[in-house]
Structures are given as structure tokens and as C-alpha cells.
Design a protein around this motif. Structure first.
Motif, PDB file in Angstrom:
ATOM      1  N   LYS A  39       0.849  -1.199   0.000  1.00  0.00           N
ATOM      2  CA  LYS A  39       0.000   0.000   0.000  1.00  0.00           C
ATOM      3  C   LYS A  39       0.880   1.244   0.000  1.00  0.00           C
ATOM      4  N   LEU A  42      -1.778   3.537   3.821  1.00  0.00           N
ATOM      5  CA  LEU A  42      -2.355   2.475   4.665  1.00  0.00           C
ATOM      6  C   LEU A  42      -3.801   2.731   5.018  1.00  0.00           C
ATOM      7  N   ASN A  45      -6.071   2.414   1.793  1.00  0.00           N
ATOM      8  CA  ASN A  45      -5.825   1.232   0.948  1.00  0.00           C
ATOM      9  C   ASN A  45      -5.469   1.628  -0.479  1.00  0.00           C
ATOM     10  N   SER A 156     -11.716  -2.955   1.849  1.00  0.00           N
ATOM     11  CA  SER A 156     -10.624  -3.898   1.586  1.00  0.00           C
ATOM     12  C   SER A 156     -10.132  -3.584   0.172  1.00  0.00           C
ATOM     13  N   ARG A 210      -2.947  -7.471   5.274  1.00  0.00           N
ATOM     14  CA  ARG A 210      -2.558  -6.102   5.643  1.00  0.00           C
ATOM     15  C   ARG A 210      -1.205  -6.096   6.371  1.00  0.00           C
TER      16      ARG A 210
END
Ligand code: PMV
Length: 322
Positions: A39, A42, A45, A156, A210
């Protein structure tokens, strides 16, 4: 910039009201042929690179949403009420917090997925895509697919690609607010191309994608080569789709997935999603390829594999044995 700023850019009023009692939507899961790994932001996303996926039309999530008179949201997954402290519920509640508006609505979310959850088969992608589609119906926002893709993305990353069937590209974008980081369909038709899930592991993965992305970016020297490889793989993949060149598609997808895992293996500490069974299947597929059987593999953040092949009754029969 925070997620709520993005929601307020797309939905600027704070007095939206539901237009129906309950809304239900379906979204297919998607498997990346050229992966998103890393990413650049963060919180939002935002990906380091663009990615290309194939949706598995019949595998996905059906989600219904209703407003309830309650102090808390109710999260139901595959007919089971989830503990509000579970990671699953927390992630959904955190997303719903973005959509409470003036009335501080509470929701009942009922999701049915026909793939394993959190074991690297993109259940969060179809889950968040179905959820934002259901919210859009409940409130009758009539948002564009581009806006919905951005909103799915903040749930997501890979969910940005789950709003369409077929081949989809998610543009990395370059803006800090991510308003240019959304997915759109690629107009290639290839109904004979198949992608079969090989479920080797149904338990939830030990490290989330993640965390694994963070750890890879922070410590893997191999990751330095990743963005350039993806740029090249995106070109090869478009070429394969344009010419219906199955070997180019399969070889590019398999190499891209293995390179992503190589970056993870080089992280400190190493991140390894392979199990002995995963490796055994790779070896079997490589051997079958030497014998002239056109199969390729791809793998996400989990032990499970996806087999790429073109329609063939013999192969269907063979794969059903695995
Ligand atoms: O969207 P996330 O956080 O579930 O990350 C998905 C990452 C991969 O599945 C490994 C690759 C991809 O492009 O889907």
C-alpha cells in the motif's frame, strides 16, 4: 486524509435516510492475475501498483442490510451471529461507522459466502463489495460504479475489483486522496478460461494480508524489484487477454504470484503462506505441464491455490479429483 473524508466527498450530505427496510446484493470474488501487494497509503488502501483480476462469477458474497433499533450492529455470517469482539465483526463495524449519518443508524448485516473466509480466497473482496452495493441500494444513493469501487476499496483493497464479472483492472492512481484509484472492467471476452479454487486450508490465515504487506514493504529487499515487475506483467497480461494467449496468461500469472511470495519470503521475519500440500500441488502442476497439460497456478495470501486452465472435460474431471 481519513476514510471518513472520502465518504464525505462522495456522500456530502449527513441526512441520508434508508429508502427501503432491507436491501440485498451479491458480489463475486475476484482472483488477481497480476497481484496487488503493498500500500502507498495504509489508511485509504491505496496500492503501490495497478492490478488485474478475474471474477469467479458464481463464488462470492450475498449480503443483506437492514436498519435495526439497537445499541449495537448485528453481524451474521453464514447464519451465525458473530461476537462483536471478533476481528470479523470489528472490521465490519469500523466500516459501518463511516455510514451512520445524523441518525446514528445501527445495522443488521447478514452475509452468506460460498468460499472459505479469511484463508486467502478473497472473501473480504466480495464481502465489502456486496456490503457497499447493499448500502447503496438501502439508501438509494445511485452512486456510479467508480464511486462504489472507491468506497469498496476503503473496506478492503481488492474489493475495489469485485463489482464486475470478467476481467477487471484496478488503477493505482497517483492522487493523495485516492479519487483516481478505482477499478473498471476490461472488455475482453474469454468464457473458456477457467479458474478453479483448490481449497487446501479452511482455517483463517495466521497473518493478515494487511500485516503481511506492511512487513514486506518494511523489510524485504526483493520488494524493490516488485513495482517494475508488475508494470511489465500488466503489459503481458493485456497482451495475453487481447490475443487469447493462454500460455502467456498462465505463465505471467503464475510467475507474478510466485514473485509476490518470494518478496514475502525475503521479509524479516519471513512470511510463508506455503504448506507442504501447497508445494506438492505446484510440483504436480509443473510435472503435468512438462507432459504437455496446460495448467497454471496462482496463489494469494494463504495456502490455497487457484488453477488456471481452458475448458476441457478431461481437465475438469482431473481437477475434481484434487
Ligand atoms: O485486499 P486485501 O487486503 O485482501 O489484499 C489482497 C491481496 C492479494 O489477494 C494477495 C492480491 C490481490 O491482488 O488480490
Amino acid at each position: 486524509m481519513k476514510k471518513i473524508d472520502i465518504v464525505q466527498t462522495i456522500l456530502p450530505r449527513n441526512d441520508y435516510t434508508p429508502q427501503q427496510k432491507i436491501a440485498q446484493q451479491y458480489a463475486p470474488t475476484n482472483i488477481a492475475l497480476v497481484k496487488y501487494w503493498g500500500k502507498r497509503d495504509l489508511e485509504l488502501n491505496l496500492p503501490v501498483t495497478s492490478s488485474i483480476s478475474l471474477s469467479l462469477d458464481k463464488l462470492g458474497a450475498t449480503t443483506s442490510i437492514a436498519v435495526i433499533e439497537s445499541k449495537d450492529d448485528e453481524i451474521i455470517l453464514n447464519k451465525k451471529l458473530q461476537d462483536n469482539n471478533s476481528n470479523f465483526s470489528r472490521r465490519i463495524v469500523e466500516y459501518l461507522n463511516l455510514f451512520r449519518f445524523n441518525n446514528n443508524y445501527r445495522y443488521r448485516i447478514n452475509t452468506e459466502v460460498n468460499i472459505p473466509v479469511a484463508s486467502g480466497v478473497a472473501s473480504s473482496a466480495c464481502g465489502f463489495a456486496a456490503l457497499i452495493l447493499a448500502l447503496n441500494s438501502l439508501f438509494n444513493w445511485q452512486l456510479s460504479k467508480q464511486q462504489l469501487s472507491i468506497l469498496a476499496r476503503i473496506g478492503s483493497g481488492s474489493a475495489a475489483r469485485s463489482l464486475w464479472e470478467g476481467f477487471v483492472i484496478w488503477h493505482a492512481g497517483s492522487q493523495a486522496n485516492g479519487m483516481d484509484s478505482f477499478a473498471e472492467p476490461l472488455n475482453y471476452q474469454w468464457p473458456e478460461l477457467k479458474c478453479k479454487l483448490l481449497t487446501l486450508e479452511t482455517a483463517a490465515k495466521k497473518i493478515s494480508s494487511r500485516e503481511a504487506m506492511l512487513q514486506t514493504l518494511a523489510s524485504s529487499t526483493l520488494y524493490n524489484a516488485w513495482p517494475a515487475q508488475v508494470t511489465q506483467d500488466l503489459k503481458l497480461m493485456e497482451q495475453a487477454l487481447q490475443n487469447k494467449d493462454f500460455h502467456l496468461l498462465g505463465a505471467t500469472a503464475e510467475n507474478n504470484a510466485l514473485s509476490m511470495h518470494a518478496c514475502m519470503l525475503a521479509a524479516k521475519p519471513a512470511i510463508c503462506y506455503f504448506t507442504p500440500q501447497t508445494l506438492a500441488i505446484y510440483q504436480l502442476v509443473w510435472k503435468l505441464r512438462q507432459e504437455g497439460i496446460a495448467l497454471y497456478l496462482t496463489q494469494d495470501a494463504g495456502a490455497n491455490l487457484k488453477v488456471l486452465y481452458t475448458e476441457d472435460k478431461m481437465l475438469d474431471a482431473l481437477l475434481s479429483l484434487l
